[in-house]
Every structure is written in structure tokens, then in C-alpha cells.
Design a protein around this motif. Structure first.
Motif, PDB file in Angstrom:
ATOM      1  N   MET A  77       0.845  -1.178   0.000  1.00  0.00           N
ATOM      2  CA  MET A  77       0.000   0.000   0.000  1.00  0.00           C
ATOM      3  C   MET A  77       0.886   1.236   0.000  1.00  0.00           C
ATOM      4  SD  MET A  77      -2.994   1.109   2.711  1.00  0.00           S
ATOM      5  CE  MET A  77      -4.125  -0.209   2.385  1.00  0.00           C
ATOM      6  N   ASN A  78       0.452   2.275  -0.646  1.00  0.00           N
ATOM      7  CA  ASN A  78       1.160   3.542  -0.721  1.00  0.00           C
ATOM      8  C   ASN A  78       1.337   4.112   0.695  1.00  0.00           C
ATOM      9  OD1 ASN A  78       1.956   6.172  -1.104  1.00  0.00           O
ATOM     10  ND2 ASN A  78       0.423   6.612  -2.659  1.00  0.00           N
ATOM     11  N   PRO A  79       2.558   4.597   1.064  1.00  0.00           N
ATOM     12  CA  PRO A  79       2.771   5.119   2.419  1.00  0.00           C
ATOM     13  C   PRO A  79       1.828   6.260   2.791  1.00  0.00           C
ATOM     14  CG  PRO A  79       4.862   4.875   1.286  1.00  0.00           C
ATOM     15  CD  PRO A  79       3.791   4.589   0.287  1.00  0.00           C
ATOM     16  N   GLY A  80       1.560   7.163   1.842  1.00  0.00           N
ATOM     17  CA  GLY A  80       0.634   8.254   2.130  1.00  0.00           C
ATOM     18  C   GLY A  80      -0.762   7.749   2.393  1.00  0.00           C
ATOM     19  N   ARG A  81      -1.169   6.756   1.615  1.00  0.00           N
ATOM     20  CA  ARG A  81      -2.497   6.169   1.804  1.00  0.00           C
ATOM     21  C   ARG A  81      -2.571   5.421   3.140  1.00  0.00           C
ATOM     22  NH1 ARG A  81      -7.148   3.659  -0.976  1.00  0.00           N
ATOM     23  NH2 ARG A  81      -7.399   1.673   0.000  1.00  0.00           N
ATOM     24  N   THR A  82      -1.501   4.755   3.517  1.00  0.00           N
ATOM     25  CA  THR A  82      -1.463   4.040   4.790  1.00  0.00           C
ATOM     26  C   THR A  82      -1.703   5.000   5.948  1.00  0.00           C
ATOM     27  OG1 THR A  82       0.108   2.447   3.892  1.00  0.00           O
ATOM     28  CG2 THR A  82      -0.036   2.594   6.278  1.00  0.00           C
TER      29      THR A  82
ATOM     30  N   LEU B 237      -3.080   7.981   5.784  1.00  0.00           N
ATOM     31  CA  LEU B 237      -4.413   8.567   5.671  1.00  0.00           C
ATOM     32  C   LEU B 237      -5.474   7.622   6.228  1.00  0.00           C
ATOM     33  CD1 LEU B 237      -6.161  10.907   4.630  1.00  0.00           C
ATOM     34  CD2 LEU B 237      -6.324   9.672   2.466  1.00  0.00           C
ATOM     35  N   VAL B 238      -5.405   6.351   5.852  1.00  0.00           N
ATOM     36  CA  VAL B 238      -6.387   5.367   6.335  1.00  0.00           C
ATOM     37  C   VAL B 238      -6.302   5.234   7.850  1.00  0.00           C
ATOM     38  CG1 VAL B 238      -6.969   2.904   6.316  1.00  0.00           C
ATOM     39  CG2 VAL B 238      -6.526   4.093   4.170  1.00  0.00           C
ATOM     40  N   TYR B 239      -5.097   5.096   8.376  1.00  0.00           N
ATOM     41  CA  TYR B 239      -4.923   4.942   9.824  1.00  0.00           C
ATOM     42  C   TYR B 239      -5.451   6.168  10.574  1.00  0.00           C
ATOM     43  CZ  TYR B 239      -2.609   4.187  14.306  1.00  0.00           C
ATOM     44  OH  TYR B 239      -2.348   4.026  15.643  1.00  0.00           O
ATOM     45  N   THR B 240      -5.141   7.350  10.078  1.00  0.00           N
ATOM     46  CA  THR B 240      -5.601   8.578  10.737  1.00  0.00           C
ATOM     47  C   THR B 240      -7.117   8.714  10.672  1.00  0.00           C
ATOM     48  OG1 THR B 240      -3.517   9.655  10.190  1.00  0.00           O
ATOM     49  CG2 THR B 240      -5.372  11.082  10.744  1.00  0.00           C
ATOM     50  N   LEU B 241      -7.696   8.419   9.513  1.00  0.00           N
ATOM     51  CA  LEU B 241      -9.152   8.525   9.388  1.00  0.00           C
ATOM     52  C   LEU B 241      -9.877   7.517  10.274  1.00  0.00           C
ATOM     53  CD1 LEU B 241      -9.603   9.181   5.566  1.00  0.00           C
ATOM     54  CD2 LEU B 241      -9.868  10.796   7.458  1.00  0.00           C
ATOM     55  N   ILE B 242      -9.343   6.322  10.405  1.00  0.00           N
ATOM     56  CA  ILE B 242      -9.960   5.335  11.300  1.00  0.00           C
ATOM     57  C   ILE B 242      -9.911   5.832  12.740  1.00  0.00           C
ATOM     58  CG2 ILE B 242      -9.725   3.014  12.263  1.00  0.00           C
ATOM     59  CD1 ILE B 242      -8.743   2.094   9.497  1.00  0.00           C
ATOM     60  N   ARG B 243      -8.758   6.356  13.157  1.00  0.00           N
ATOM     61  CA  ARG B 243      -8.639   6.844  14.537  1.00  0.00           C
ATOM     62  C   ARG B 243      -9.557   8.030  14.799  1.00  0.00           C
ATOM     63  NH1 ARG B 243      -3.085   7.172  17.378  1.00  0.00           N
ATOM     64  NH2 ARG B 243      -4.578   7.596  19.008  1.00  0.00           N
ATOM     65  N   VAL B 244      -9.632   8.961  13.854  1.00  0.00           N
ATOM     66  CA  VAL B 244     -10.515  10.119  14.017  1.00  0.00           C
ATOM     67  C   VAL B 244     -11.973   9.662  14.031  1.00  0.00           C
ATOM     68  CG1 VAL B 244     -11.327  12.238  12.892  1.00  0.00           C
ATOM     69  CG2 VAL B 244      -8.884  11.797  13.104  1.00  0.00           C
ATOM     70  N   GLY B 245     -12.304   8.688  13.191  1.00  0.00           N
ATOM     71  CA  GLY B 245     -13.666   8.154  13.170  1.00  0.00           C
ATOM     72  C   GLY B 245     -14.062   7.513  14.489  1.00  0.00           C
ATOM     73  N   ILE B 246     -13.154   6.739  15.064  1.00  0.00           N
ATOM     74  CA  ILE B 246     -13.428   6.122  16.370  1.00  0.00           C
ATOM     75  C   ILE B 246     -13.647   7.207  17.419  1.00  0.00           C
ATOM     76  CG2 ILE B 246     -12.421   4.744  18.232  1.00  0.00           C
ATOM     77  CD1 ILE B 246     -10.987   3.103  16.044  1.00  0.00           C
ATOM     78  N   PHE B 247     -12.794   8.226  17.406  1.00  0.00           N
ATOM     79  CA  PHE B 247     -12.944   9.317  18.359  1.00  0.00           C
ATOM     80  C   PHE B 247     -14.296  10.004  18.185  1.00  0.00           C
ATOM     81  CE2 PHE B 247     -12.557  13.876  19.277  1.00  0.00           C
ATOM     82  CZ  PHE B 247     -12.216  13.829  20.622  1.00  0.00           C
TER      83      PHE B 247
ATOM     84  N   PRO C 117      -2.872  -1.724  10.781  1.00  0.00           N
ATOM     85  CA  PRO C 117      -2.644  -0.407  10.168  1.00  0.00           C
ATOM     86  C   PRO C 117      -1.545   0.394  10.873  1.00  0.00           C
ATOM     87  CG  PRO C 117      -4.982  -0.761  10.500  1.00  0.00           C
ATOM     88  CD  PRO C 117      -4.277  -1.884  11.172  1.00  0.00           C
ATOM     89  N   ARG C 118      -1.448   0.258  12.197  1.00  0.00           N
ATOM     90  CA  ARG C 118      -0.418   0.980  12.938  1.00  0.00           C
ATOM     91  C   ARG C 118       0.971   0.473  12.560  1.00  0.00           C
ATOM     92  NH1 ARG C 118      -1.914  -0.247  17.785  1.00  0.00           N
ATOM     93  NH2 ARG C 118      -0.415  -1.899  18.089  1.00  0.00           N
ATOM     94  N   GLU C 119       1.120  -0.842  12.424  1.00  0.00           N
ATOM     95  CA  GLU C 119       2.412  -1.402  12.041  1.00  0.00           C
ATOM     96  C   GLU C 119       2.781  -1.032  10.605  1.00  0.00           C
ATOM     97  OE1 GLU C 119       2.173  -5.573  12.880  1.00  0.00           O
ATOM     98  OE2 GLU C 119       2.532  -5.275  15.010  1.00  0.00           O
ATOM     99  N   GLU C 120       1.800  -0.993   9.707  1.00  0.00           N
ATOM    100  CA  GLU C 120       2.073  -0.573   8.328  1.00  0.00           C
ATOM    101  C   GLU C 120       2.512   0.885   8.287  1.00  0.00           C
ATOM    102  OE1 GLU C 120      -1.261  -1.352   5.805  1.00  0.00           O
ATOM    103  OE2 GLU C 120      -1.210  -3.503   6.196  1.00  0.00           O
ATOM    104  N   ALA C 121       1.857   1.733   9.069  1.00  0.00           N
ATOM    105  CA  ALA C 121       2.233   3.145   9.121  1.00  0.00           C
ATOM    106  C   ALA C 121       3.640   3.298   9.705  1.00  0.00           C
ATOM    107  CB  ALA C 121       1.217   3.933   9.939  1.00  0.00           C
TER     108      ALA C 121
END
Length: 110
Positions: A1-6, A8-18, A54-58
Motif C-alpha cells: 500500500m502507498n505510504p501516504g495512503r497508509t 491517511l487510512v490509519y488517521t481517518l480510522i482513529r478520528v472516526g473512532i474518536f 494499520p499501525r504497524e504498516e504506518a
């Protein structure tokens, strides 16, 4: 997966949970600042427990980016070991003085 996309996905998931936890706490009529603190703590715990992949990929993409950046900035060794060190491209005399103080050599060029 693209590093920028990784990232972005991880951040959006965390913000969504919050956001979900904060909304639930607001609906329970908890004081807003207390709800925000509790939501941050709960979302942190959820992300640590359930978002390992996702955290390990990031983290891996960050490590690889740092490794690649470090390799690009290293000068190649001179063919003559007795030759005087030359100034790196883009470096200033001030940086050369600092480097020479750390290395114990004189890197300044006239």
C-alpha cells in the motif's frame, strides 16, 4: 500500500473512532470537555487493541522513509583515504565547522 495512503487510512480510522465515541458521550449528556477527554482515552485504547495492522504498516512506512532519506544524504567515501574531505553539496561553512568539531577534523575549504 502507498505510504501516504497508509497514513491517511490509519488517521481517518482513529478520528472516526474518536468521533463515534464523542457522539455517544454527548448523547449521554456528559459535560463536553469531559466527554472529549474520555473519548480521547477510549479511542486510544481501541486503536491500540484493534488497529495493530494499520499501525504497524504506518510505522513501517515511516521507518522506510527515514532509512531512504538517511541513505540519500550520506556522502560516498573518497577513493583516496588521505585526501582532504570536501564540502558536501549545499552545506555551509558553519555546518562544516560543526561537523569538524564533532569529528575532530578540519573540513573547512578555502
Amino acid at each position: 500500500m502507498n505510504p501516504g495512503r497508509t497514513w491517511l487510512v490509519y488517521t481517518l480510522i482513529r478520528v472516526g473512532i474518536f468521533a463515534v465515541v464523542l457522539t455517544v458521550l454527548y448523547l449521554l449528556r456528559i459535560e463536553p470537555w469531559i466527554a472529549a477527554v474520555i473519548a480521547a482515552i477510549i479511542s486510544l485504547c481501541i486503536s491500540i487493541i484493534f488497529l495493530r495492522k494499520p499501525r504497524e504498516e504506518a510505522a513501517r512506512s515511516l521507518y522506510e522513509a527515514r532509512q531512504n532519506r538517511g541513505q540519500a544524504g550520506r556522502p560516498t567515501p573518497a577513493s583516496d583515504p588521505g585526501a582532504a574531505p570536501t564540502r558536501k553539496a549545499g552545506s555551509t561553512e558553519d555546518e562544516d565547522v560543526e561537523d569538524s568539531a564533532v569529528d575532530g577534523t578540519d573540513r573547512r575549504t578555502p
